[in-house]
Design an enzyme around this catalytic site. Structure first.
Site, mmCIF file in Angstrom:
data_model
loop_
_atom_site.group_PDB
_atom_site.id
_atom_site.type_symbol
_atom_site.label_atom_id
_atom_site.label_comp_id
_atom_site.label_asym_id
_atom_site.label_seq_id
_atom_site.Cartn_x
_atom_site.Cartn_y
_atom_site.Cartn_z
ATOM 1 N N GLY A 256 0.821 -1.205 0.000
ATOM 2 C CA GLY A 256 0.000 0.000 0.000
ATOM 3 C C GLY A 256 0.853 1.253 0.000
ATOM 4 N N ILE A 482 -0.673 -4.712 5.381
ATOM 5 C CA ILE A 482 -0.214 -4.386 4.028
ATOM 6 C C ILE A 482 1.145 -5.010 3.742
ATOM 7 C CG2 ILE A 482 -1.572 -2.289 3.829
ATOM 8 C CD1 ILE A 482 0.885 -0.682 4.605
ATOM 9 N N GLY A 483 1.459 -6.062 4.520
ATOM 10 C CA GLY A 483 2.730 -6.744 4.336
ATOM 11 C C GLY A 483 3.726 -6.433 5.430
ATOM 12 N N THR A 484 3.306 -5.661 6.426
ATOM 13 C CA THR A 484 4.215 -5.222 7.477
ATOM 14 C C THR A 484 4.404 -6.255 8.576
ATOM 15 O OG1 THR A 484 2.323 -4.112 8.474
ATOM 16 C CG2 THR A 484 3.763 -2.780 7.117
ATOM 17 N N ARG A 645 10.401 -0.393 21.625
ATOM 18 C CA ARG A 645 10.448 -1.850 21.740
ATOM 19 C C ARG A 645 10.159 -2.493 20.382
ATOM 20 N NH1 ARG A 645 6.443 -5.096 25.823
ATOM 21 N NH2 ARG A 645 7.803 -6.842 26.337
ATOM 22 N N PRO A 649 11.916 -8.747 15.693
ATOM 23 C CA PRO A 649 13.093 -8.264 14.952
ATOM 24 C C PRO A 649 13.140 -8.739 13.508
ATOM 25 C CG PRO A 649 13.721 -9.059 17.132
ATOM 26 C CD PRO A 649 12.291 -9.459 16.931
ATOM 27 N N LYS A 650 12.534 -9.880 13.231
ATOM 28 C CA LYS A 650 12.593 -10.427 11.871
ATOM 29 C C LYS A 650 11.725 -9.606 10.914
ATOM 30 C CE LYS A 650 12.390 -14.856 9.412
ATOM 31 N NZ LYS A 650 12.139 -16.312 9.550
ATOM 32 N N LYS A 718 7.233 2.181 18.989
ATOM 33 C CA LYS A 718 7.158 3.474 18.310
ATOM 34 C C LYS A 718 6.784 3.358 16.832
ATOM 35 C CE LYS A 718 10.255 6.284 21.168
ATOM 36 N NZ LYS A 718 11.441 7.158 21.148
ATOM 37 N N GLU A 722 7.783 4.021 8.717
ATOM 38 C CA GLU A 722 8.226 5.244 8.064
ATOM 39 C C GLU A 722 9.684 5.573 8.333
ATOM 40 O OE1 GLU A 722 4.121 5.859 6.963
ATOM 41 O OE2 GLU A 722 4.940 5.187 8.865
#
Length: 755
Positions: A256, A482-484, A645, A649-650, A718, A722
């Protein structure tokens, strides 16, 4: 902040999932084809719609030769402004959750043409191939009017926007005396920085499949979107439908980057056709039509910086002029970041818009910040060079420990650590400061660095949890992925909070029958939906504990919720972990099939009001430039990110890697070229709108700097969607200067600009 229910130190074992690298739980569905996207729902009696777009930029339609197309066997209808039924009257009915100020575009509403490739008709037929053919032969006559699409000609037409979109803030008033401070400073720099429009181009193109259910006006609307509820309220207001009549479903979204934040016109057209024909309809856009709506706006920026003999910033001016449409005032926070990122007592910021005959721009990954940080960070590099100071040292020298824009402390800020850890990982100390001083054979080597900052936000979100007697937990919220990695991190949060194995937890999203969640954007999904998931699981845990205490000979009787832990499928006492109850046994013991809870989470405004909350990063880049050909390759990138935090991590690393790749594209390739004579984007395809491919990507490294923050939200996250992009393009430009001695201030950095 440790995410555990217990109030005292506890022993935890196999259900500590937060902070652990976890593979995507939705991965198998995606690689096997089980995951369905908006254009892949095969519903009965499906009709196909193809959109016809205007080839003029401004004017009006004088005649549509629909009869010729309707005569083709299999063509069902041609929708245009001539036959669209009377719909909602007021602008507010067409405004979505993230609409800017102004009057939203209304598809097929009137004969006037306001931008090139404006959708002017929808051809509906029995098959997609027939609809596409019929759309290609639809003849439309126009009356053409003069247009203006060149921002360069509008330099004197800028105006300061009034009402912007949600989240936009006008630049703060000037502080100090920037003009006087600039004139007195020994080291000065001023320049203009430019980038043309850029388009999102996610892999999945926009499509909507409307399933006509035949019960009154009930429909299932399968849409490509970043906000199912946003599309639903848009559709219901325009067509006068109830929420039950317009259920929106978006289980998977193939990218997106902001393009799906607002409902796009294919959703309107598909619902319109389904209602009028009382039949299921699918409308899919082509890759070319993906250039017919939002984009990162063409922006001109002017930066003036000055420093004293020691390199301390004395003055900072940052002004921006960005394009918007004739009918809406699209706004971005472009210059605000400059007033907070570095310590400076004399600052003047200015942001203006100019109206062009284009579609309204749209948020694009790191909106505003990607634009503003490019100009500021290249300018900082230029001033550091003039002052004879290492670019990294220059930034450390002007480090801001407080947000001067808001006059507030930061809730947390580990940017110094980003600088130090990123520089150490990269080997910045090996940099010779002189341009053209480093080489590898015929290749000039350049090192560059830059910084980024992004808002940390939390929105209200709700979630539901259901635990069944077999020990399985289903948690749901109408968010999107959206793939996150939303599916995965929400599963991790729920599994850890309830102390269940990851494989016993299912997270469900993307459906307006689920608890409401905000659009997925702004890097706030983990904070917003994650906090709701944690809250609902805690509420479910409290109810489960009460039931467990009623079991015969319960070892948990009389124990407070704060004095137990949920781990490894057990509820056990903190003071004696041998005293426990198996979670799966609780409902079975009392003969109950399931236990449910529904909760919401909102930002703690009382706690947060006194702080400025942001994520930060520092990017270090190595480039190699062929001295004879001018070709530039980004050979190494280290991106050090402080984003609170890190849940996973992957998947977080994947997000930052994607951001780096995007930054490489922004710096070296991406530009949507407008032919101002036609007012039309000429490279509206992926053959000529260049983006990085595998051959352009080399050694990319991500460093997550540890950062604890119990102010931003209960989870301490956080967001990283972006911030990972910020600084990349500027660092590449700075590295190109270090390699070649040639400064490029207008993106992209093409061969001819380095020769």
């Amino acid at each position: 902040m440790s995410h555990t229910i217990a109030s005292t130190p506890v022993v935890r074992l196999g259900t500590d999932y937060i902070g652990k690298p976890t593979s995507r739980v939705d991965g198998p569905a995606k690689v096997t084809g089980a995951a369905k996207y908006a254009a892949e729902y095969n519903v009965p009696n499906l009709l196909y719609g193809v959109v016809v777009c205007s080839h003029i930029t401004k004017g009006r339609i004088t005649k549509i030769h629909a009869a010729d197309v309707l005569a083709v066997p299999g063509v069902v209808q041609v929708f245009s402004h001539e036959n669209v039924p009377s719909l909602a009257w007021f602008d507010r009915s067409y405004k979505d959750d993230v609409a800017p100020g102004g009057s939203p575009f209304r598809p097929l509403h009137e004969p006037e043409i306001r931008f090139n490739m404006q959708p002017v008709a929808l051809v509906v037929a029995d098959t997609f191939e027939l609809a596409r053919y019929a759309a290609s032969i639809l003849e439309i006559e126009y009356e053409v009017e003069p247009h203006e699409t060149d921002l360069e000609t509008m330099r004197n037409d800028g105006f300061e926007p009034g009402q912007g979109k949600t989240g936009w803030a006008p630049p703060p008033p000037p502080r100090g005396n920037p003009n006087q401070a600039y004139c007195k400073a020994p080291h000065q720099h001023e320049a203009e920085y430019i980038h043309l429009a850029q388009h999102h181009n996610p892999m999945e193109m926009f499509a909507t499949t409307v399933e006509w259910l035949g019960d009154g006006q009930k429909m299932n609307i399968f849409d490509k979107t970043q906000g199912a509820f946003n599309v639903q309220q848009y559709i219901t207001k325009i067509f006068g439908l109830s929420k039950e009549e317009a259920r929106v479903i978006s289980k998977y979204t193939g990218g997106g980057f902001g393009s799906g934040l607002r409902p796009q016109y294919q959703a309107f057209m598909a619902v319109l056709a389904a209602l009028e024909l009382q039949q299921s309809v699918r409308v899919s856009l082509t890759r070319q039509q993906m250039f017919s709506f939002g984009h990162r706006p063409h922006t001109l920026q002017y930066v003036k910086l000055a420093a004293d003999e020691n390199g301390t910033l004395q003055a900072l001016h940052h002004a921006a002029l960005a394009e918007t449409s004739q009918f809406e005032d699209f706004t971005e926070n472009v210059v605000n970041w400059s007033g907070m990122l570095y310590q400076c007592e004399n600052v003047k910021l200015k942001y203006q818009l100019a109206k062009a005959d284009v579609f309204t721009p749209l948020d694009m990954r790191a909106p505003g910040a990607a634009t503003g940080s490019f100009a500021l960070e290249v300018a900082m590099d230029e001033l550091a060079f003039k002052a004879g100071i290492d670019p990294l040292q220059f930034r450390l020298l002007n480090y801001a420990d407080r947000d001067q824009n808001a006059d507030k402390p930061f809730s947390s800020k580990k940017l110094r650590e980003c600088y130090h850890q990123g520089a150490a990982k990269f080997g910045w100390e090996k940099r010779n400061p002189m341009p053209r001083s480093m080489r590898n054979g015929s290749k000039l080597i350049g090192y560059g660095m830059a910084t980024g900052v992004w808002d940390t936000a939390q929105k209200k979100a709700a979630a539901k949890a259901c635990l069944t007697a077999d020990g399985r937990l289903t948690v749901s919220s109408a968010s999107n992925d959206i793939g996150t990695g939303t599916y995965t991190i929400m599963t991790q949060i729920a599994a850890q909070t309830m102390g269940l194995p990851l494989e016993a937890v299912t997270f469900v999203l993307g459906d307006t029958t689920l608890p409401e969640a905000p659009v997925q954007g702004g890097s706030w999904t983990a904070a917003s939906v994650g906090s709701a998931v944690e809250a609902v699981c805690q509420d479910l845990g409290k109810s489960l504990l009460e039931l467990a205490q009623k079991m015969d000979d319960s070892p948990l009787r009389g124990v407070a919720f704060e004095d137990v832990q949920f781990v490894n499928g057990l509820i056990r006492r903190n003071d004696d972990i041998r005293q426990s109850v198996v979670i799966r046994d609780v409902l079975q013991a009392i003969g109950q099939e399931e236990l449910t809870a529904e909760s919401s989470a909102s930002p703690d405004m009382v706690k947060q009001t006194g702080y400025s909350m942001h994520a930060h990063n520092a990017v270090f880049v190595e480039v190699q430039v062929d001295e004879e050909l001018g070709t530039l390759h980004v050979t190494r990138v280290v991106n050090a990110v402080a984003a609170g935090r890190i849940i996973n991590p992957k998947t977080a690393r994947s997000q930052v890697l994607g951001s780096i790749v995007w930054g490489i594209g922004m710096a070296l390739m991406e530009e949507t070229v407008m032919d101002h004579g036609f007012g039309r984007y000429m490279n509206h395809n992926l053959a000529e709108y260049h983006i990085p491919v595998m051959a352009d990507i080399h050694d990319l490294q991500v460093v997550f700097v540890e950062e604890e923050d119990d102010i931003v939200n209960p989870l301490g996250v956080k967001g990283i969607g972006e911030v990972g992009l910020l600084g990349v393009a500027a660092a590449i430009c700075n590295a190109a200067f270090h390699a070649t001695g040639k400064r490029v201030r207008d993106l992209p950095v093409l061969i001819n600009k380095l020769m």
